[in-house]
Design a protein around this motif. Structure first.
Motif, PDB file in Angstrom:
ATOM      1  N   UNK A 188      29.052  49.033  35.787  1.00 18.09           N
ATOM      2  CA  UNK A 188      28.428  47.782  35.407  1.00 18.09           C
ATOM      3  C   UNK A 188      29.375  46.659  34.372  1.00 18.09           C
ATOM      4  N   UNK A 189      29.972  47.584  33.344  1.00 18.90           N
ATOM      5  CA  UNK A 189      30.577  46.719  32.659  1.00 18.90           C
ATOM      6  C   UNK A 189      31.948  46.417  33.365  1.00 18.90           C
ATOM      7  N   UNK A 190      32.571  47.131  34.094  1.00 20.87           N
ATOM      8  CA  UNK A 190      33.809  46.936  34.754  1.00 20.87           C
ATOM      9  C   UNK A 190      33.478  45.736  35.808  1.00 20.87           C
ATOM     10  N   UNK A 194      35.776  42.492  35.837  1.00 18.19           N
ATOM     11  CA  UNK A 194      36.405  41.889  36.911  1.00 18.19           C
ATOM     12  C   UNK A 194      35.836  40.648  37.750  1.00 18.19           C
ATOM     13  N   UNK A 195      34.598  40.323  37.816  1.00 17.40           N
ATOM     14  CA  UNK A 195      34.097  39.070  37.954  1.00 17.40           C
ATOM     15  C   UNK A 195      34.292  37.961  37.407  1.00 17.40           C
ATOM     16  N   UNK A 196      35.144  38.036  36.209  1.00 17.17           N
ATOM     17  CA  UNK A 196      35.502  36.883  35.583  1.00 17.17           C
ATOM     18  C   UNK A 196      36.677  36.087  36.103  1.00 17.17           C
ATOM     19  N   UNK A 197      36.954  34.718  36.142  1.00 22.14           N
ATOM     20  CA  UNK A 197      38.040  33.795  36.835  1.00 22.14           C
ATOM     21  C   UNK A 197      39.268  34.408  36.193  1.00 22.14           C
ATOM     22  N   UNK A 199      40.334  37.366  35.808  1.00 22.57           N
ATOM     23  CA  UNK A 199      40.649  38.548  36.571  1.00 22.57           C
ATOM     24  C   UNK A 199      41.221  38.218  38.038  1.00 22.57           C
ATOM     25  N   UNK A 200      41.209  37.153  38.568  1.00 20.93           N
ATOM     26  CA  UNK A 200      41.522  36.899  40.028  1.00 20.93           C
ATOM     27  C   UNK A 200      42.988  37.124  40.152  1.00 20.93           C
ATOM     28  N   UNK A 201      44.142  36.892  39.389  1.00 16.42           N
ATOM     29  CA  UNK A 201      45.330  37.191  39.868  1.00 16.42           C
ATOM     30  C   UNK A 201      45.718  38.434  39.760  1.00 16.42           C
ATOM     31  N   UNK A 202      45.018  39.270  38.932  1.00 19.59           N
ATOM     32  CA  UNK A 202      45.245  40.624  38.830  1.00 19.59           C
ATOM     33  C   UNK A 202      44.670  41.447  39.969  1.00 19.59           C
ATOM     34  N   UNK A 203      43.513  41.064  40.519  1.00 17.68           N
ATOM     35  CA  UNK A 203      43.037  41.663  41.877  1.00 17.68           C
ATOM     36  C   UNK A 203      43.969  41.228  43.031  1.00 17.68           C
ATOM     37  N   UNK A 204      44.609  40.200  43.080  1.00 17.54           N
ATOM     38  CA  UNK A 204      45.635  40.105  44.255  1.00 17.54           C
ATOM     39  C   UNK A 204      46.888  40.588  43.889  1.00 17.54           C
ATOM     40  N   UNK A 205      47.164  41.301  42.877  1.00 22.25           N
ATOM     41  CA  UNK A 205      48.389  42.097  42.865  1.00 22.25           C
ATOM     42  C   UNK A 205      48.710  43.151  44.004  1.00 22.25           C
ATOM     43  N   UNK A 206      49.956  43.016  44.596  1.00 18.87           N
ATOM     44  CA  UNK A 206      50.290  44.008  45.619  1.00 18.87           C
ATOM     45  C   UNK A 206      51.639  44.578  44.923  1.00 18.87           C
ATOM     46  N   UNK A 207      51.681  46.051  45.195  1.00 20.08           N
ATOM     47  CA  UNK A 207      53.019  46.985  44.736  1.00 20.08           C
ATOM     48  C   UNK A 207      53.488  47.335  46.241  1.00 20.08           C
ATOM     49  N   UNK A 208      54.598  47.017  46.600  1.00 19.84           N
ATOM     50  CA  UNK A 208      55.163  47.435  47.774  1.00 19.84           C
ATOM     51  C   UNK A 208      55.082  48.931  47.923  1.00 19.84           C
ATOM     52  N   UNK A 211      49.493  50.359  48.571  1.00 15.54           N
ATOM     53  CA  UNK A 211      48.419  49.311  49.080  1.00 15.54           C
ATOM     54  C   UNK A 211      47.161  49.815  48.203  1.00 15.54           C
ATOM     55  N   UNK A 212      46.362  48.921  47.668  1.00 18.60           N
ATOM     56  CA  UNK A 212      45.393  49.123  46.888  1.00 18.60           C
ATOM     57  C   UNK A 212      44.186  49.691  47.718  1.00 18.60           C
ATOM     58  N   UNK A 213      43.093  50.393  46.994  1.00 20.70           N
ATOM     59  CA  UNK A 213      41.848  50.790  48.121  1.00 20.70           C
ATOM     60  C   UNK A 213      41.079  49.696  48.189  1.00 20.70           C
ATOM     61  N   UNK A 214      40.303  49.741  49.321  1.00 26.06           N
ATOM     62  CA  UNK A 214      39.501  48.430  49.752  1.00 26.06           C
ATOM     63  C   UNK A 214      38.580  48.057  48.776  1.00 26.06           C
ATOM     64  N   UNK A 215      37.849  48.860  47.657  1.00 26.49           N
ATOM     65  CA  UNK A 215      37.023  48.470  46.763  1.00 26.49           C
ATOM     66  C   UNK A 215      37.755  47.856  45.538  1.00 26.49           C
ATOM     67  N   UNK A 216      39.152  47.946  45.469  1.00 23.49           N
ATOM     68  CA  UNK A 216      39.791  47.466  44.250  1.00 23.49           C
ATOM     69  C   UNK A 216      39.330  45.864  44.120  1.00 23.49           C
ATOM     70  N   UNK A 217      39.410  44.959  45.027  1.00 22.87           N
ATOM     71  CA  UNK A 217      39.276  43.708  44.749  1.00 22.87           C
ATOM     72  C   UNK A 217      37.825  43.198  45.328  1.00 22.87           C
ATOM     73  N   UNK A 218      37.006  44.059  45.367  1.00 29.70           N
ATOM     74  CA  UNK A 218      35.637  44.043  45.725  1.00 29.70           C
ATOM     75  C   UNK A 218      34.603  43.763  44.303  1.00 29.70           C
ATOM     76  N   UNK A 219      34.188  42.643  44.152  1.00 24.16           N
ATOM     77  CA  UNK A 219      33.654  42.248  42.956  1.00 24.16           C
ATOM     78  C   UNK A 219      32.326  43.137  42.724  1.00 24.16           C
ATOM     79  N   UNK A 220      31.835  43.497  44.054  1.00 29.44           N
ATOM     80  CA  UNK A 220      30.514  44.672  43.945  1.00 29.44           C
ATOM     81  C   UNK A 220      30.633  46.083  44.299  1.00 29.44           C
ATOM     82  N   UNK A 221      31.968  46.306  43.949  1.00 30.64           N
ATOM     83  CA  UNK A 221      32.458  47.761  44.307  1.00 30.64           C
ATOM     84  C   UNK A 221      32.412  47.979  45.916  1.00 30.64           C
TER      85      UNK A 221
END
Length: 221
Positions: A188-190, A194-197, A199-208, A211-221
């Motif tokens: 719940x803390x996390x 990660x719902x804060x504005x 955090x948006x650019x961090x959740x958009x990061x991509x490392x060639x 690939x991140x897991x599907x839940x990574x950028x999901x604000x509700x896990x």
């Protein structure tokens, strides 16, 4: 505009990025392959590490010093409480995650699984990976204990301690190395963080190649 020399999956860079974004300081991100020891980069920081922040006429290195500078130069919104004891607790926890957690977990999981491949420095050491997977359970339990007694990690308000912890955990979450089912309080803390504005650019990061897991950028896990 500020310019931050960084790598996407560096918890130290992410901590600075979160501080900049929370304080609404516009920043250009410049990805820096610091391990190649480029002469231009070494002139900016002879220590050869990221992050390096160029802000106005200043060129600053070391994430802890950068975050302290930002707090003094841009005090609103504050990421440090007012009282001496409360500020000590924030600094203690920032050090906990940037030192102890990094040594026992981040360096054993993220650096073994990702950094070695990206930097071409070998293959993961299975002993280190197992040690990191074991150690993260202890740290998640410690965070759960803190959150049982406090609204945020260091007290009743969100502070730099929360950003330091979230910076490390977000990097590990990118490679699916965090068991969010271990503690509902930590999850719940996390989710709040990660719902804060900021955090948006961090959740958009991509490392060639990673690939991140599907839940990574999901604000509700």
């Amino acid at each position: 505009m500020a310019r931050l020399f960084h790598v996407p999956l560096s918890p130290y860079c992410r901590k600075v990025r979160l501080s900049l974004a929370e304080k609404k300081i516009e920043c250009e991100l410049v990805e820096e392959r610091y391990w190649e020891q480029d002469p231009d980069f070494l002139r900016r920081n002879p220590a050869g590490k990221v992050p390096v922040l160029k802000l106005d006429t200043q060129t600053m290195a070391e994430s802890a010093a950068i975050c302290e500078y930002l707090e003094e130069a841009y005090p609103e919104p504050s990421l440090m409480p007012k009282g001496a004891e409360a500020r000590y607790e924030v600094r203690r926890l920032v050090s906990w995650f940037d030192d102890k957690f990094h040594h026992e977990v981040t360096s054993k999981l993220l650096y073994e699984r990702v950094n070695k491949k990206v930097q071409g420095s070998g293959y993961p050491d299975s002993k280190n990976v197992k040690a990191g997977a074991k150690a993260i359970k202890y740290h998640l339990d410690y965070m759960a204990w803190l959150l049982d007694h406090r609204r945020w990690l260091a007290g009743d308000q969100m502070t730099l301690a929360d950003f330091a912890a979230a910076a490390h955990l977000s990097c590990l979450d990118y490679i699916s190395d965090v068991d969010w089912n271990r503690s509902e309080a930590v999850k719940d803390w996390y989710a709040k963080i990660k719902s804060r504005p900021a955090f948006r650019s961090i959740l958009a990061d991509q490392v060639p190649g990673f690939p991140p897991p599907p839940h990574y950028a999901d604000l509700d896990f």
